[in-house]
Design a protein around this motif. Structure first.
Motif, PDB file in Angstrom:
ATOM      1  N   ILE A 215       0.868  -1.183   0.000  1.00  0.00           N
ATOM      2  CA  ILE A 215       0.000   0.000   0.000  1.00  0.00           C
ATOM      3  C   ILE A 215       0.900   1.227   0.000  1.00  0.00           C
ATOM      4  CG2 ILE A 215      -1.747   1.307   1.249  1.00  0.00           C
ATOM      5  CD1 ILE A 215      -2.666  -1.324   2.495  1.00  0.00           C
ATOM      6  N   VAL A 216       0.761   2.070  -1.008  1.00  0.00           N
ATOM      7  CA  VAL A 216       1.595   3.271  -1.129  1.00  0.00           C
ATOM      8  C   VAL A 216       0.763   4.491  -0.770  1.00  0.00           C
ATOM      9  CG1 VAL A 216       2.874   4.757  -2.721  1.00  0.00           C
ATOM     10  CG2 VAL A 216       3.138   2.271  -2.843  1.00  0.00           C
ATOM     11  N   CYS A 217       1.324   5.332   0.092  1.00  0.00           N
ATOM     12  CA  CYS A 217       0.703   6.604   0.479  1.00  0.00           C
ATOM     13  C   CYS A 217       1.712   7.710   0.212  1.00  0.00           C
ATOM     14  CB  CYS A 217       0.315   6.583   1.959  1.00  0.00           C
ATOM     15  SG  CYS A 217      -0.326   8.161   2.571  1.00  0.00           S
ATOM     16  N   VAL A 218       1.410   8.563  -0.750  1.00  0.00           N
ATOM     17  CA  VAL A 218       2.281   9.687  -1.095  1.00  0.00           C
ATOM     18  C   VAL A 218       1.713  10.935  -0.429  1.00  0.00           C
ATOM     19  CG1 VAL A 218       3.324  11.044  -2.948  1.00  0.00           C
ATOM     20  CG2 VAL A 218       2.838   8.602  -3.302  1.00  0.00           C
ATOM     21  N   ALA A 219       2.349  11.364   0.645  1.00  0.00           N
ATOM     22  CA  ALA A 219       1.855  12.528   1.395  1.00  0.00           C
ATOM     23  C   ALA A 219       2.908  12.932   2.404  1.00  0.00           C
ATOM     24  CB  ALA A 219       0.549  12.194   2.121  1.00  0.00           C
ATOM     25  N   ASN A 220       3.188  14.217   2.500  1.00  0.00           N
ATOM     26  CA  ASN A 220       4.104  14.690   3.531  1.00  0.00           C
ATOM     27  C   ASN A 220       3.566  14.324   4.907  1.00  0.00           C
ATOM     28  OD1 ASN A 220       6.156  15.821   1.915  1.00  0.00           O
ATOM     29  ND2 ASN A 220       4.942  17.672   1.588  1.00  0.00           N
ATOM     30  N   LEU A 221       4.463  14.056   5.821  1.00  0.00           N
ATOM     31  CA  LEU A 221       4.084  13.558   7.144  1.00  0.00           C
ATOM     32  C   LEU A 221       3.602  14.714   8.021  1.00  0.00           C
ATOM     33  CD1 LEU A 221       7.010  11.030   7.518  1.00  0.00           C
ATOM     34  CD2 LEU A 221       4.632  10.513   6.994  1.00  0.00           C
ATOM     35  N   LEU A 222       2.336  15.063   7.804  1.00  0.00           N
ATOM     36  CA  LEU A 222       1.662  16.145   8.510  1.00  0.00           C
ATOM     37  C   LEU A 222       0.376  15.603   9.122  1.00  0.00           C
ATOM     38  CD1 LEU A 222       1.942  18.764   5.620  1.00  0.00           C
ATOM     39  CD2 LEU A 222       3.365  18.686   7.681  1.00  0.00           C
ATOM     40  N   PRO A 223      -0.099  16.176  10.247  1.00  0.00           N
ATOM     41  CA  PRO A 223      -1.327  15.674  10.862  1.00  0.00           C
ATOM     42  C   PRO A 223      -2.512  15.633   9.907  1.00  0.00           C
ATOM     43  CG  PRO A 223      -0.206  17.194  12.343  1.00  0.00           C
ATOM     44  CD  PRO A 223       0.535  17.254  11.046  1.00  0.00           C
ATOM     45  N   VAL A 224      -2.634  16.632   9.026  1.00  0.00           N
ATOM     46  CA  VAL A 224      -3.777  16.733   8.130  1.00  0.00           C
ATOM     47  C   VAL A 224      -3.832  15.598   7.112  1.00  0.00           C
ATOM     48  CG1 VAL A 224      -2.654  18.172   6.370  1.00  0.00           C
ATOM     49  CG2 VAL A 224      -5.110  18.401   6.772  1.00  0.00           C
ATOM     50  N   LYS A 225      -2.708  14.907   6.898  1.00  0.00           N
ATOM     51  CA  LYS A 225      -2.678  13.833   5.899  1.00  0.00           C
ATOM     52  C   LYS A 225      -3.201  12.497   6.431  1.00  0.00           C
ATOM     53  CE  LYS A 225      -1.158  16.321   2.518  1.00  0.00           C
ATOM     54  NZ  LYS A 225      -2.007  16.605   1.335  1.00  0.00           N
ATOM     55  N   GLY A 226      -3.427  12.392   7.728  1.00  0.00           N
ATOM     56  CA  GLY A 226      -4.142  11.238   8.268  1.00  0.00           C
ATOM     57  C   GLY A 226      -3.386   9.928   8.306  1.00  0.00           C
ATOM     58  N   HIS A 227      -2.058   9.963   8.404  1.00  0.00           N
ATOM     59  CA  HIS A 227      -1.296   8.713   8.446  1.00  0.00           C
ATOM     60  C   HIS A 227      -1.717   7.826   9.622  1.00  0.00           C
ATOM     61  CE1 HIS A 227       1.311  11.265   5.936  1.00  0.00           C
ATOM     62  NE2 HIS A 227       1.708  10.146   5.387  1.00  0.00           N
ATOM     63  N   HIS A 228      -2.079   8.435  10.730  1.00  0.00           N
ATOM     64  CA  HIS A 228      -2.504   7.677  11.915  1.00  0.00           C
ATOM     65  C   HIS A 228      -3.633   6.708  11.557  1.00  0.00           C
ATOM     66  CE1 HIS A 228      -4.298   6.860  15.844  1.00  0.00           C
ATOM     67  NE2 HIS A 228      -5.431   7.332  15.369  1.00  0.00           N
ATOM     68  N   PHE A 229      -4.577   7.165  10.775  1.00  0.00           N
ATOM     69  CA  PHE A 229      -5.743   6.331  10.468  1.00  0.00           C
ATOM     70  C   PHE A 229      -5.379   5.201   9.510  1.00  0.00           C
ATOM     71  CE2 PHE A 229      -7.221  10.532  11.663  1.00  0.00           C
ATOM     72  CZ  PHE A 229      -8.043  10.195  12.737  1.00  0.00           C
ATOM     73  N   LEU A 230      -4.419   5.430   8.645  1.00  0.00           N
ATOM     74  CA  LEU A 230      -3.958   4.358   7.772  1.00  0.00           C
ATOM     75  C   LEU A 230      -3.180   3.307   8.570  1.00  0.00           C
ATOM     76  CD1 LEU A 230      -3.688   3.034   5.063  1.00  0.00           C
ATOM     77  CD2 LEU A 230      -1.861   4.653   4.481  1.00  0.00           C
ATOM     78  N   LEU A 231      -2.399   3.744   9.542  1.00  0.00           N
ATOM     79  CA  LEU A 231      -1.710   2.786  10.408  1.00  0.00           C
ATOM     80  C   LEU A 231      -2.709   1.924  11.173  1.00  0.00           C
ATOM     81  CD1 LEU A 231       1.136   5.030  11.888  1.00  0.00           C
ATOM     82  CD2 LEU A 231       1.428   3.097  10.326  1.00  0.00           C
ATOM     83  N   GLN A 232      -3.742   2.563  11.697  1.00  0.00           N
ATOM     84  CA  GLN A 232      -4.784   1.810  12.411  1.00  0.00           C
ATOM     85  C   GLN A 232      -5.469   0.819  11.475  1.00  0.00           C
ATOM     86  OE1 GLN A 232      -5.701   1.955  15.632  1.00  0.00           O
ATOM     87  NE2 GLN A 232      -4.375   3.626  16.311  1.00  0.00           N
ATOM     88  N   ALA A 233      -5.723   1.250  10.237  1.00  0.00           N
ATOM     89  CA  ALA A 233      -6.359   0.359   9.261  1.00  0.00           C
ATOM     90  C   ALA A 233      -5.455  -0.831   8.949  1.00  0.00           C
ATOM     91  CB  ALA A 233      -6.670   1.141   7.985  1.00  0.00           C
ATOM     92  N   ALA A 234      -4.144  -0.569   8.815  1.00  0.00           N
ATOM     93  CA  ALA A 234      -3.210  -1.659   8.537  1.00  0.00           C
ATOM     94  C   ALA A 234      -3.182  -2.672   9.680  1.00  0.00           C
ATOM     95  CB  ALA A 234      -1.815  -1.087   8.290  1.00  0.00           C
ATOM     96  N   ALA A 235      -3.269  -2.180  10.906  1.00  0.00           N
ATOM     97  CA  ALA A 235      -3.312  -3.083  12.061  1.00  0.00           C
ATOM     98  C   ALA A 235      -4.575  -3.950  12.010  1.00  0.00           C
ATOM     99  CB  ALA A 235      -3.254  -2.281  13.350  1.00  0.00           C
ATOM    100  N   MET A 236      -5.698  -3.355  11.626  1.00  0.00           N
ATOM    101  CA  MET A 236      -6.943  -4.122  11.487  1.00  0.00           C
ATOM    102  C   MET A 236      -6.812  -5.178  10.394  1.00  0.00           C
ATOM    103  SD  MET A 236      -9.810  -1.099  11.719  1.00  0.00           S
ATOM    104  CE  MET A 236      -9.841   0.049  13.090  1.00  0.00           C
ATOM    105  N   LEU A 237      -6.176  -4.825   9.296  1.00  0.00           N
ATOM    106  CA  LEU A 237      -5.984  -5.789   8.209  1.00  0.00           C
ATOM    107  C   LEU A 237      -5.127  -6.962   8.679  1.00  0.00           C
ATOM    108  CD1 LEU A 237      -5.433  -3.322   5.222  1.00  0.00           C
ATOM    109  CD2 LEU A 237      -7.343  -4.927   5.492  1.00  0.00           C
ATOM    110  N   SER A 238      -4.117  -6.686   9.482  1.00  0.00           N
ATOM    111  CA  SER A 238      -3.288  -7.764  10.028  1.00  0.00           C
ATOM    112  C   SER A 238      -4.123  -8.707  10.887  1.00  0.00           C
ATOM    113  CB  SER A 238      -2.142  -7.180  10.861  1.00  0.00           C
ATOM    114  OG  SER A 238      -1.235  -6.471  10.048  1.00  0.00           O
TER     115      SER A 238
END
Length: 390
Positions: A215-238
């Motif tokens: 899964i590729v996410c192209v986005a600067n590491l800023l709060p507005v880009k929502g990386h936290h929620f993608l990490l949580q989603a990846a944990a759910m997928l695991s």
């Protein structure tokens, strides 16, 4: 695609035609980012049409400077300071404004096009003092960063009074400017971002050492880009037996926090840092995801579409305009919805491929760099002609 005031649509007699020979772009800086990429693309396209283009940068340096100069486009650094005490910042702004006025008087552009907040607040008064005929301002995102800050809106509205036209990069962004900023509808147009022809080239996929779906996410590491929620989603997928490798492309102040959370969740994340050409990484992606909380018109999603990859995006800003029927949309800040959408694409390759193909075809038709530049030139021309008639 572009909405222009009816008063500017009328045909003018040949004697009123005005040649577009010099344009100045004003932007905060030239770091790696969506707006900066679009400014450089537009500058190169106008240069190829014979227009003399100058890029004025409030703060010096940036990843795009060398490429612009190599293309024969002059880059002028204003030296605007944004740190220190309020008196120091104010003094710096006044000094930078005076520098900008002098530069504009020397360059004598027909059009000044300012792109981001500092630029389109500082640019219009400087342009008026310098006698620039036409001033255009960009709107590249919705107003989330201005909420609760009355002075920000006040400065913006004052600058808009001195601006001839406002260009939004999505219908959602234009509607935000109309309703929250109170920009008159006759002063607003929508021109979608553009993509160069190279975005559609089929190139070799980047090598990523993993046996898991990527899964590729192209986005600067800023709060507005929502990386936290993608990490949580990846944990759910695991937890569902659908573990993936995340590839985070970009840099920013959230990196340490994101790395720590990825470690706590035991999610496989690869951090690439800033990347100027993402095509190889996109080619390697099984799914492209952008979990932003707010957006304008995302270059990352556009590039994923051009690469022919299945995409999941949050239904914010202009993302639904890009992905309606061409990708999967989920609510922002909803990790379960992200996980469900990614799982659906991984479990149904035919469906994923159909969405990806439709997205690529739509991007070719609607996000072409030539059309993107032509629409800007047409608008600049209309404004100049209207000024001559007036």
């Amino acid at each position: 695609m572009v909405t222009v005031a009816p008063c500017l649509r009328r045909r003018l007699a040949p004697r009123h035609r005005v040649a577009l020979w010099r344009v100045a772009f004003l932007i905060n800086e030239l770091k790696l980012g969506g707006t900066e990429t679009q400014v450089c693309l537009l500058a190169r396209e106008l240069r190829a049409r014979g227009t003399d283009v100058h890029v004025l940068v409030l703060r010096g340096g940036g990843a795009h400077v060398a490429a612009l100069r190599l293309a024969g486009i002059q880059v002028h650094e204003i030296g605007f300071a944004t740190s220190g005490s309020w008196p120091a910042v104010l003094a710096g702004a006044l000094k930078s404004g005076a520098t900008l006025v002098r530069l504009l008087r020397r360059l004598k552009p027909q059009v000044l096009h300012a792109f981001l907040y500092r630029s389109y607040v500082l640019g219009p008064p400087a342009a008026r003092l310098a006698g620039v005929p036409i001033v255009v301002a960009g709107r590249r995102s919705q107003s989330f960063f201005k909420q609760g800050r009355r002075w920000v809106f006040a400065l913006e509205r004052a600058a808009t009074q001195m601006t001839d036209h406002v260009i939004a990069n999505a219908v959602a962004v234009a509607e935000d400017a109309r309703t929250l900023e109170r920009v008159p509808a006759h002063k607003l147009s929508v021109i979608y971002n553009g993509l160069p022809a190279s975005a559609y080239e089929r190139i070799a996929a980047a090598q990523i050492d993993t046996c898991l779906p990527v899964i590729v996410c192209v986005a600067n590491l800023l709060p507005v880009k929502g990386h936290h929620f993608l990490l949580q989603a990846a944990a759910m997928l695991s937890q569902r037996g659908r573990a993936c490798t995340l590839v985070f492309v970009g840099e920013g102040p959230e990196r340490e926090k994101v790395e720590r959370e990825a470690s706590d969740l035991k999610v496989d994340v690869r951090f690439t840092g800033p990347v100027t050409d993402t095509r190889g990484l996109l080619a390697r992606a099984d799914v492209v995801v952008l979990p932003s909380l707010h957006e304008g018109l995302s270059n990352a999603i556009m590039e994923g579409m051009a690469a022919g990859r299945p995409i999941v995006g949050t239904a914010v800003g202009g993302t639904p305009e890009l992905l309606d029927g061409r990708g999967l949309l989920v609510p922002p800040a909803d990790s379960k919805a992200l996980a469900d959408a990614v799982c659906r694409l991984l479990d149904d390759p035919e469906f994923a491929a159909s969405l990806a193909g439709t997205a690529r075809a739509w991007a070719r038709k609607n996000l072409d760099a030539t059309v993107f530049a032509d629409e800007h030139v047409k608008l600049y021309q209309r404004l100049l002609e209207a000024r001559c008639v007036g």
